[in-house]
Design a protein around this motif. Structure first.
Motif, mmCIF file in Angstrom:
data_model
loop_
_atom_site.group_PDB
_atom_site.id
_atom_site.type_symbol
_atom_site.label_atom_id
_atom_site.label_comp_id
_atom_site.label_asym_id
_atom_site.label_seq_id
_atom_site.Cartn_x
_atom_site.Cartn_y
_atom_site.Cartn_z
ATOM 1 N N UNK A 242 76.567 31.213 45.501
ATOM 2 C CA UNK A 242 75.346 30.571 45.987
ATOM 3 C C UNK A 242 74.179 30.855 45.045
ATOM 4 N N UNK A 243 74.097 32.105 44.562
ATOM 5 C CA UNK A 243 73.035 32.468 43.619
ATOM 6 C C UNK A 243 73.135 31.613 42.357
ATOM 7 N N UNK A 244 74.354 31.410 41.850
ATOM 8 C CA UNK A 244 74.538 30.588 40.657
ATOM 9 C C UNK A 244 74.099 29.151 40.882
ATOM 10 N N UNK A 245 74.412 28.612 42.064
ATOM 11 C CA UNK A 245 74.011 27.236 42.369
ATOM 12 C C UNK A 245 72.500 27.129 42.487
ATOM 13 N N UNK A 246 71.877 28.123 43.130
ATOM 14 C CA UNK A 246 70.417 28.094 43.267
ATOM 15 C C UNK A 246 69.738 28.218 41.907
ATOM 16 N N UNK A 247 70.318 29.027 41.008
ATOM 17 C CA UNK A 247 69.753 29.139 39.658
ATOM 18 C C UNK A 247 69.904 27.830 38.896
ATOM 19 N N UNK A 248 71.022 27.139 39.121
ATOM 20 C CA UNK A 248 71.209 25.829 38.498
ATOM 21 C C UNK A 248 70.154 24.848 38.998
ATOM 22 N N UNK A 249 69.895 24.876 40.305
ATOM 23 C CA UNK A 249 68.826 24.037 40.865
ATOM 24 C C UNK A 249 67.482 24.393 40.239
ATOM 25 N N UNK A 250 67.234 25.695 40.090
ATOM 26 C CA UNK A 250 65.955 26.134 39.516
ATOM 27 C C UNK A 250 65.809 25.661 38.076
ATOM 28 N N UNK A 251 66.916 25.689 37.315
ATOM 29 C CA UNK A 251 66.853 25.220 35.916
ATOM 30 C C UNK A 251 66.567 23.717 35.859
ATOM 31 N N UNK A 252 67.217 22.965 36.756
ATOM 32 C CA UNK A 252 66.946 21.526 36.789
ATOM 33 C C UNK A 252 65.484 21.255 37.120
ATOM 34 N N UNK A 253 64.966 21.967 38.129
ATOM 35 C CA UNK A 253 63.584 21.760 38.542
ATOM 36 C C UNK A 253 62.613 22.205 37.452
ATOM 37 N N UNK A 254 62.932 23.334 36.797
ATOM 38 C CA UNK A 254 62.065 23.807 35.717
ATOM 39 C C UNK A 254 62.029 22.807 34.562
ATOM 40 N N UNK A 255 63.181 22.226 34.239
ATOM 41 C CA UNK A 255 63.230 21.262 33.143
ATOM 42 C C UNK A 255 62.423 20.013 33.427
ATOM 43 N N UNK A 256 62.622 19.443 34.627
ATOM 44 C CA UNK A 256 61.885 18.216 34.943
ATOM 45 C C UNK A 256 60.397 18.494 35.066
ATOM 46 N N UNK A 257 60.056 19.644 35.641
ATOM 47 C CA UNK A 257 58.639 19.967 35.820
ATOM 48 C C UNK A 257 57.954 20.172 34.466
ATOM 49 N N UNK A 258 58.668 20.823 33.534
ATOM 50 C CA UNK A 258 58.095 21.035 32.203
ATOM 51 C C UNK A 258 57.822 19.704 31.498
ATOM 52 N N UNK A 259 58.778 18.779 31.607
ATOM 53 C CA UNK A 259 58.595 17.480 30.970
ATOM 54 C C UNK A 259 57.504 16.661 31.655
#
Length: 601
Positions: A242-259
């Motif tokens: 679950x932690x790995x999936x949540x980190x994957x979600x966080x990376x996706x959100x961080x990427x889109x937010x940065x762009x």
């Protein structure tokens, strides 16, 4: 449990998923719409601030008019307070109705779960159902309270803001429109990837909830066998995934937010350079540039929030999918409302009086072969029939068919000549009472657990409770700290196995049912208590038609006749003495020399 991964991978639309919430939102649509309108006014009020700044710079500041500057400052302050007050009003408008929406959805889910067939609960892990009734509904409430409104509010704000920008200086406005197309493509890609990750995370939360629930309920087994380390490893593995999936979600959100932040900021920087050049060349007033840039900066939050709002919306869409996966399951009682007539209104149909199985076949949904086949058995009115068979012969499955905990695959079961398929479950449950081998008690008082077996209140309930406790030899209730009003705790684990079984038996007989189905109800009792219960139970069985699963000779002796179930078929029917002398298998069962068989479901 169903393969939820297929649901996440299937062609789906987040919008379609969220539109299924409309029946719940419709009753509060007026208040939610007013709140959205208030938020739009509040957001657009904020866009007036740059226009006031433009007026101050080109007017009072350029004219060196202190009074005008003070007036402009007061106007800015008033607009700020007005914007804050309107957003506060919006929050007040949606808080109560959306809490009601969540409560209504939770109540519907609970009601639906109670009406789903036992086969559904056999397939679904309890933790998955719990997470749908808690975490998923919380996500849906968050969506209705925030993203649902602000996707609209921010969209309107962006359109109005860009109209103001183009009206002020269209060349600079076109520069700021440059990132729009790349952002649309990025958001589309993000939505697709994030929805898969969100669904995966929510399913993993359900699995984790299941492990926690099983560990709490089975703590005595875990401690008794010293399995705390293996359970901890199982929990750790699920939590790690679950932690790995949540980190994957966080990376996706961080990427889109940065762009989303970088592209508009880059466009604003280019517009600032071009605008400064135009002011230096005298093509643009300083106030217009200040107003333009202030408007562009005011649009930063509406634009930058798109990623955050899309993330919550996709999590809400997957939560809606998970919620409606359960709600779309057909209820066992779906056709009950149209069923007539009541079996109580008509008398027994001649030779069919009592409980009768007519060529009954039953196959579990995921089984390759039938558990029961060709069952023909007649328990005459007022008779007690003992059901005896080796482990795995289908005894429990047969008893579960009478109250329709499972549905027949073929054949019929009749009560006094009336097919149970033609009865509503409410009618059926008033006629048939059941006591299971593994008694289930609830977090309620001892008395409330017993009275679940009958719709009785007041003096009538007290009298029926006392009678049922006496028959079940459950006098230990009087010795509890608060008597029948004592809380027995979750699963009744504060009581012994024999005490729980006696309360379950009392629950089955408290309503004086016309038909009684007992699945080895005395298995957890000591010899002395069993004898007392049997003596009192004879009085109850004399007043009803009963089917009793029996493993002990002493229980068999309560019955008028005995049916031998072997390999899913009735192979012999007779009195205890007749079968004891005429059937080798029955004689082995009663002597305790039961052959080893594969454990049944």
């Amino acid at each position: 449990m169903p393969d939820t991964t297929k649901v996440a991978d299937a062609d789906r639309s987040a919008v379609r998923s969220l539109l299924r919430l409309w029946p719940y939102v419709r009753p509060v649509r007026t208040r939610v719409s007013v709140a959205a309108g208030v938020a739009i006014v509040a957001s657009c009020t904020g866009l007036l601030i740059p226009l006031v700044l433009k007026w101050i710079v080109d007017g009072p500041v350029a004219d060196r008019d202190p009074a005008g500057v003070w007036f402009g400052g007061g106007l800015l302050l008033a607009l700020g307070f007005g914007e804050a007050a309107l957003f506060g009003l919006r929050r007040w408008l949606v808080a109560r109705p959306l809490a009601g929406v969540e409560a209504a959805m939770r109540a519907d889910l609970y009601r639906h779960l109670q009406r789903l067939p036992v086969s559904f609960h056999d397939r679904w892990a309890s933790g998955q159902l719990l997470s749908r009734g808690t975490t998923d509904l919380m996500l849906l409430r968050m969506f209705l309270a925030f993203p649902l409104t602000f996707l609209l509010v921010n969209g309107v704000t962006i359109l109005v803001g860009f109209a103001i920008l183009l009206a002020q200086e269209w060349t600079l406005g076109l520069i700021l429109l440059g990132p729009v197309l790349p952002l649309v493509v990025l958001c589309s890609t993000f939505e697709r990837k994030f929805s898969l990750a969100a669904r995966k995370a929510q399913d993993q939360v359900g699995d984790l909830t299941t492990v926690v629930e099983e560990s709490v309920l089975g703590i005595r087994v875990i401690k008794g066998f010293g399995r705390h380390r293996s359970q901890a490893r199982a929990f750790h593995d699920l939590a790690h995934r679950l932690r790995g999936t949540e980190l994957h979600k966080a990376r996706l959100l961080a990427g889109i937010w940065a762009l989303i932040m970088a592209l508009p900021e880059l466009a604003i920087g280019v517009a600032l350079i071009v605008g400064t050049t135009q002011v230096a060349d005298g093509e643009l007033s300083a106030g217009t540039l200040v107003g333009f840039l202030s408007t562009a900066l005011a649009l930063r939050w509406p634009v930058e929030s798109i990623g955050f709002l899309l993330a919550i919306s996709n999590e809400a869409a997957t939560a809606a999918d998970r919620y409606f996966e359960v709600m779309d399951e057909p209820e066992a009682d779906a056709g009950d409302a149209a069923l007539v007539p009541s079996p109580r209104a008509a008398g027994p149909a001649g030779g069919d009086a009592g409980l009768r199985f007519h060529d009954v076949t039953f196959t579990f949904p995921d089984a390759d072969s039938p558990t029961l086949e060709g069952i023909d058995l007649h328990i005459r009115s007022g008779e007690t029939m003992a059901l005896v068979g080796a482990t795995g012969s289908g005894k429990t499955a047969l008893t579960a068919l009478v109250p329709r905990l499972h549905e027949l695959t073929a054949g019929r079961i009749t009560l006094d000549g009336h097919d149970i398929q033609d009865m509503t479950r409410d009618e059926l449950r008033t006629l048939v009472a059941v006591a299971f081998e593994e008694p289930t008690l609830f977090s309620a008082t001892a008395g409330e657990n017993v009275l679940m077996g009958a719709d009785l209140e007041g003096a009538a309930g007290d009298e029926a409770l006392r009678r049922a406790l006496d028959v079940a030899q459950a006098g230990f209730v009087d010795d509890l700290p608060e008597g029948a009003g004592t809380q027995v705790g979750e699963q009744g684990l504060s009581l012994s196995g024999g005490q729980r079984q006696r309360l379950a038996l009392a629950r089955a007989i408290v309503g004086r049912p016309r038909f009684l189905v007992l699945d080895d109800p005395l298995s957890a009792l000591d010899v002395h208590t069993e004898a007392l219960v049997e003596a009192a139970l004879r009085q109850v069985l004399a007043e009803t038609t009963a089917l009793v699963v029996a493993h002990r000779p002493s229980t068999v002796l309560l019955a008028d006749r005995v049916a031998l179930l072997s390999g899913g078929r009735i192979t012999a029917v007779g009195t205890h003495e007749e079968l004891l002398h005429g059937n080798d298998e029955y004689r082995r069962l009663m002597s305790g020399a039961e052959p080893r068989k594969e454990l049944a479901r």
